[in-house]
Write an enzyme that holds these catalytic residues in place. Structure first.
Site, PDB file in Angstrom:
ATOM      1  N   SER A  48      -5.643 -12.920 -11.046  1.00 56.61           N
ATOM      2  CA  SER A  48      -5.688 -12.264  -9.637  1.00 56.61           C
ATOM      3  C   SER A  48      -7.069 -11.899  -9.522  1.00 56.61           C
ATOM      4  CB  SER A  48      -4.574 -11.410  -9.546  1.00 56.61           C
ATOM      5  OG  SER A  48      -4.912 -10.681  -7.968  1.00 56.61           O
TER       6      SER A  48
ATOM      7  N   TYR B 238      17.426   0.391  -0.954  1.00 57.34           N
ATOM      8  CA  TYR B 238      17.621  -0.526  -0.317  1.00 57.34           C
ATOM      9  C   TYR B 238      19.093  -1.119  -0.975  1.00 57.34           C
ATOM     10  CZ  TYR B 238      16.797  -5.449   1.294  1.00 57.34           C
ATOM     11  OH  TYR B 238      16.862  -6.786   1.852  1.00 57.34           O
TER      12      TYR B 238
ATOM     13  N   ASP C 210      12.127 -12.757   4.850  1.00 56.79           N
ATOM     14  CA  ASP C 210      10.628 -12.522   4.653  1.00 56.79           C
ATOM     15  C   ASP C 210       9.836 -14.007   3.923  1.00 56.79           C
ATOM     16  OD1 ASP C 210      10.810  -9.847   5.238  1.00 56.79           O
ATOM     17  OD2 ASP C 210      10.476  -8.999   3.151  1.00 56.79           O
TER      18      ASP C 210
ATOM     19  N   ALA D  66       1.706  -1.520   2.978  1.00 53.51           N
ATOM     20  CA  ALA D  66       1.964  -1.511   4.512  1.00 53.51           C
ATOM     21  C   ALA D  66       3.208  -2.184   5.058  1.00 53.51           C
ATOM     22  CB  ALA D  66       0.699  -2.313   5.253  1.00 53.51           C
ATOM     23  N   GLY D  67       3.987  -2.782   4.072  1.00 54.74           N
ATOM     24  CA  GLY D  67       5.521  -3.387   4.147  1.00 54.74           C
ATOM     25  C   GLY D  67       5.213  -4.756   4.840  1.00 54.74           C
TER      26      GLY D  67
ATOM     27  N   GLU E  17      16.392  -6.031  11.967  1.00 60.73           N
ATOM     28  CA  GLU E  17      16.207  -5.279  10.750  1.00 60.73           C
ATOM     29  C   GLU E  17      17.225  -4.830  10.021  1.00 60.73           C
ATOM     30  OE1 GLU E  17      13.153  -5.449   9.284  1.00 60.73           O
ATOM     31  OE2 GLU E  17      12.301  -4.546  11.168  1.00 60.73           O
ATOM     32  N   HIS E  18      17.260  -5.376   8.750  1.00 58.74           N
ATOM     33  CA  HIS E  18      18.489  -5.179   7.789  1.00 58.74           C
ATOM     34  C   HIS E  18      19.700  -6.038   8.147  1.00 58.74           C
ATOM     35  CE1 HIS E  18      16.785  -2.193   4.909  1.00 58.74           C
ATOM     36  NE2 HIS E  18      16.069  -1.748   6.244  1.00 58.74           N
TER      37      HIS E  18
END
Length: 373
Positions: free
Chosen positions: A64, A213, A161, A112-113, A30-31
Site C-alpha cells: 500500500s 454496530y 457500501d 471520515a466514514g 441509514e441502518h
C-alpha cells in the site's frame, strides 16, 4: 507516483490490470440495509486504486502506498492483520488459491466514514474478476465484498457500501432495495439547482466493530422475531408494532420503519425535480438516528446544528455513526457561511477543526489504463 508506477517499482514488472473503486456517502437510508430496507447512497470522488497481476502459487503479495515498509506476503486464506484483512478476505470468499501481486493506493479521507473498506473490497474483487475471468456482475462483486467483511473481518455490515462502490453512476444516487437487490440510478443534479452536498468530517475516528454496530443489528433482529416478521422492512402497522415492544427494540423499530418511508419520500421529490425540498427529510433522519437509533455523537450533532444555523437547507449524520461525517444540503452561495458556522461551533468547544469536502456523485468501480493511473 501512480499506482501503476508503484507496481513497476515494487515488483519490477508491469501490472496486468488497474482498477478504481470509490467510497460512498449516504444521502438517506441509514441502518436500513441490514433490515432488508431501502437506501440511497452515491459514490464520491475519493476511493481506492489497485494495480494487480495474477500469480499461480497461492501467494498474495500486497503493498500500500499508505504504508511504510516492503510488501506484505501472505499465503492465500492465511489469517491477515489490519487493512490486509479486507483484501485477503476477498480471496478467501472466492475460494481461489492462485494468489496475486497487488499495489493499493487510496485517497479516501481517513476516519471520515466514507467507506474506504468497501472500496478496497470492491476494487480487489473487480480486478480479480477480470484477471481470472470469473464472470461476476457488479452486484455479485458487491456481495463478495460484503461477505468478506462479514465472515472474514467480522463486521456485520449490510450491502449498501459495497453496492454503492460497485454500481453507482456519475450524477446519480443509487436507490437500492436491500432485499431484492434491485437497484436504479436516480438523477441527482445538484449543480443545476445551485446546490452542493457538503461533507463535514468531524475528525472523530470511529470503529464500528467494537460491538455497538452489532448491538444495533441484534436489537433489530430480536424485535423482528417478536413481531413475527422476517425483517423490520415488513412492519406495516408501526403503532401496533411499537405497542408490543419496549426499550431499545422499540426505538430501533421506530427509526427503521420511518427511515424507509423517508427514503421513498426523498426519491419522490427527486423524481419531481424538487431537490431543493429534501432538506426536511435529512433533518428528520438525523433526529431519528440521534434519538431512536442512538448512533450520533456530540460532534455530529453540533455539525448538523451549526450547518443549519449557517444556512444549510438540511443536514444529517451519514454512515454508521459514532463519529465520521455529517452531510449538509447547501446553496452554492451559502457554502462559506455554513463552513464558518461549523468551524466556530467546534472552536468554541475546543475541538479539532473539521474538514469539508464537496460530494459530487461519480461512477462506481471501473477499469483504468495502467499508463494513466
Amino acid at each position: 507516483m501512480s499506482v501503476a508506477d508503484a507496481f513497476r517499482v515494487t515488483f519490477q514488472a508491469e501490472p496486468q490490470t488497474v482498477w478504481r473503486a470509490p467510497g460512498r456517502v449516504n444521502l438517506i437510508g441509514e441502518h436500513t440495509d441490514y433490515n432488508d430496507g431501502f437506501v440511497l447512497p452515491f459514490a464520491v470522488p475519493w476511493g481506492v486504486s489497485a494495480a494487480v497481476s495474477p500469480r499461480t502459487d497461492g501467494v498474495i503479495r500486497l503493498h500500500s502506498l499508505q504504508s511504510d515498509g516492503p510488501p506484505v506476503t501472505i499465503e492465500a486464506h492465511e489469517q491477515a492483520q489490519g487493512w490486509t484483512r479486507y483484501v485477503v478476505g476477498v480471496f478467501a470468499m472466492l475460494g481461489d488459491t492462485r494468489g496475486a501481486d497487488l499495489v493499493i493506493d487510496g485517497d479516501v479521507p481517513r476516519g471520515a466514514g466514507l467507506s474506504s473498506s468497501a472500496a478496497l473490497e470492491v476494487v480487489v474483487g473487480s480486478a480479480l474478476n477480470e484477471l481470472y475471468g470469473l464472470g461476476l456482475t457488479p452486484m455479485e462483486i458487491a456481495l463478495l465484498g460484503q461477505k468478506a467483511e462479514n465472515d472474514f473481518v467480522g463486521m456485520p455490515c449490510g450491502i449498501m457500501d459495497q453496492a454503492a462502490s460497485a454500481l453507482s453512476k456519475e450524477g446519480h444516487a443509487l436507490f437500492l432495495d436491500c432485499r431484492s437487490l434491485g437497484s436504479r440510478n436516480v438523477p441527482l443534479d445538484l449543480a443545476a439547482h445551485g446546490l452542493r452536498i457538503l461533507i463535514v468530517d468531524t475528525r472523530v475516528h470511529h470503529e464500528l466493530a467494537d460491538g455497538q454496530y452489532a448491538k444495533r443489528r441484534a436489537d433489530c433482529e430480536s424485535a423482528a422475531r417478536k413481531l413475527g416478521v422476517d425483517a423490520l422492512r415488513d412492519v406495516e402497522d408501526l403503532a401496533g408494532a411499537l405497542s408490543q415492544l419496549q426499550g431499545d427494540e422499540r426505538k430501533r423499530v421506530q427509526h427503521v420503519v420511518t427511515e424507509n418511508h423517508r427514503v421513498e419520500a426523498l426519491i419522490g421529490l427527486l423524481r419531481a425535480g424538487a431537490i431543493t425540498e429534501i432538506g426536511a427529510l435529512l433533518n428528520a433522519s438525523h433526529l431519528s438516528l440521534r434519538d431512536q437509533y442512538e448512533v450520533s455523537s456530540p460532534e455530529l450533532d453540533v455539525a448538523v446544528e451549526a450547518s443549519l444555523r449557517g444556512g444549510a437547507r438540511g443536514a444529517r449524520m451519514t454512515g454508521g455513526g459514532f463519529g465520521g461525517s455529517a452531510i449538509a444540503l447547501v446553496a452554492e452561495d451559502r457554502v462559506s457561511d455554513v463552513e464558518l458556522s461549523v468551524r466556530n461551533a467546534y472552536a468554541e468547544r475546543g475541538w479539532l477543526e473539521p474538514r469539508f469536502f464537496n460530494a459530487t456523485p461519480v461512477d462506481g468501480a471501473h477499469k483504468v489504463t495502467a499508463q494513466g493511473s
